[in-house]
Write an enzyme that holds these catalytic residues in place. Structure first.
Site, short mmCIF file in Angstrom:
data_model
loop_
_atom_site.label_atom_id
_atom_site.label_comp_id
_atom_site.label_asym_id
_atom_site.label_seq_id
_atom_site.Cartn_x
_atom_site.Cartn_y
_atom_site.Cartn_z
CB ILE A 23 -0.94 0.00 1.22
CG1 ILE A 23 -1.88 -1.21 1.17
CG2 ILE A 23 -1.75 1.29 1.26
CD1 ILE A 23 -2.68 -1.41 2.46
CB VAL A 25 7.57 3.25 12.79
CG1 VAL A 25 7.50 3.68 11.34
CG2 VAL A 25 7.01 1.85 13.01
CE1 TYR A 28 -2.41 -5.69 10.96
CE2 TYR A 28 -4.80 -5.88 11.05
CZ TYR A 28 -3.66 -5.43 10.42
OH TYR A 28 -3.76 -4.71 9.25
CE LYS A 47 -3.04 -1.97 11.45
NZ LYS A 47 -2.20 -0.87 10.91
CB THR A 50 -11.75 -6.02 4.02
OG1 THR A 50 -11.61 -5.67 2.63
CG2 THR A 50 -13.08 -5.51 4.53
CB THR A 85 -0.27 -6.39 0.75
OG1 THR A 85 -0.78 -6.92 1.99
CG2 THR A 85 -1.03 -5.14 0.37
#
Length: 287
Positions: free
Chosen positions: A15, A58, A148, A152, A179, A183
């Site tokens: 992305i 990060v 996850y 999120k 959704t 990737t």
């Protein structure tokens, strides 16, 4: 978007990389931030003078701060930040690598916080925009994705809070909810865990299908241009956001527990056989 400057984390592939390409095609300049220097360098070379790349984790504040300084030196400032870097571990809380689960939260949530902290002065100076990449996983709990889902959901609510904190500075904040996007990260999960692939096949509507990465990136670029508060990919996911109270309530929980009683033991057998905490082809910090 002509001459605007985007700071994109997790930009080496997926992305992030596609968003950078589309943004440059619309006249933007981009700072590509990630952990895969070869891929970042190749992408930057393909984008010419409109791109610079910076190797940074990060979760490393000093590395992020250096990437921000390099971006400002190269392009004069930052208009938009796309906090996209993310990973997904393999495992339940009982079976699997606990450190991989913790690392998932650290990258996906704490990495987003650190990215905003590193860029807030530059973005405020230009009354800019943040696009924080959450997920449809923020709306409902899924077994095998506890780290996850938690991260999120945290990204979404962090965005809600800093939207209020930064409003007086003229800074807008959006969160993105997708959704399954086609990737490396999603393909890795399908390849590693047959139970996950089977669960997708049973899911209704958009929840059972993968969205092309180009479609997701186009939605991101549109959101940046319009400074959107929410981005849903596909758009029908807005229904899941609206129904989250039911999905996470007593009735939804009862249905989910019945399914989990058989699906989780099967998943944990596959996790034992897999013997690793991450996908085979997914870098430690990419989508």
């Amino acid at each position: 978007m002509k001459d605007s400057v985007l700071f994109i984390t997790g930009a080496a592939r997926g992305i992030g990389a596609h968003t950078a390409r589309l943004a440059v095609a619309r006249g933007a300049r981009v700072a590509l931030v990630g952990l895969e220097p070869d891929l970042l360098a190749d992408l930057a070379a393909s984008l010419g003078d409109a791109a610079r790349w910076f190797e940074a984790d990060v979760t490393d504040q000093a590395a992020l701060d250096a990437a921000v300084r390099g971006t400002v030196e190269a392009f004069g400032g930052i208009d938009t930040v796309v906090a996209n870097a993310g990973i997904a571990n393999r495992g339940t809380i009982a079976v699997g690598d606990l450190e991989a689960l913790v690392r998932t939260i650290d990258v996906n949530l704490i990495g987003t916080v650190r990215t905003v902290g590193a860029t807030v002065a530059a973005v405020s100076a230009r009354r800019g925009y943040y696009l924080l990449v959450s997920s449809a996983a923020a709306f409902a709990a899924l077994p095998g994705m506890s780290g996850y889902c938690a991260a999120k959901a945290g990204v979404e609510h962090f965005g809600n809070a800093i939207r209020l904190e930064l409003a007086h500075r003229g800074v807008a904040v959006g969160t993105a909810h997708m959704t399954w996007v086609d990737t490396d990260m999603v393909r890795d999960v399908k390849d590693d865990l047959p139970s996950f692939r089977a669960a997708l096949d049973r899911m209704p509507g958009p929840f059972g299908r993968s969205v092309p990465v180009e479609r997701c990136a186009a939605a991101f670029v549109d959101a940046i241009a319009r400074r959107r508060r929410r981005v849903y990919v596909p758009r029908s996911i807005v229904l899941a956001a609206a129904a989250r109270t039911v999905a996470n309530g007593p009735l939804g929980g009862w249905v989910s527990r019945r399914a989990a009683a058989t699906s989780v033991p099967e998943l944990e057998e596959q996790l034992h056989a897999l013997g690793r905490g991450y996908g085979r082809n997914t870098a430690p910090q990419t989508r």
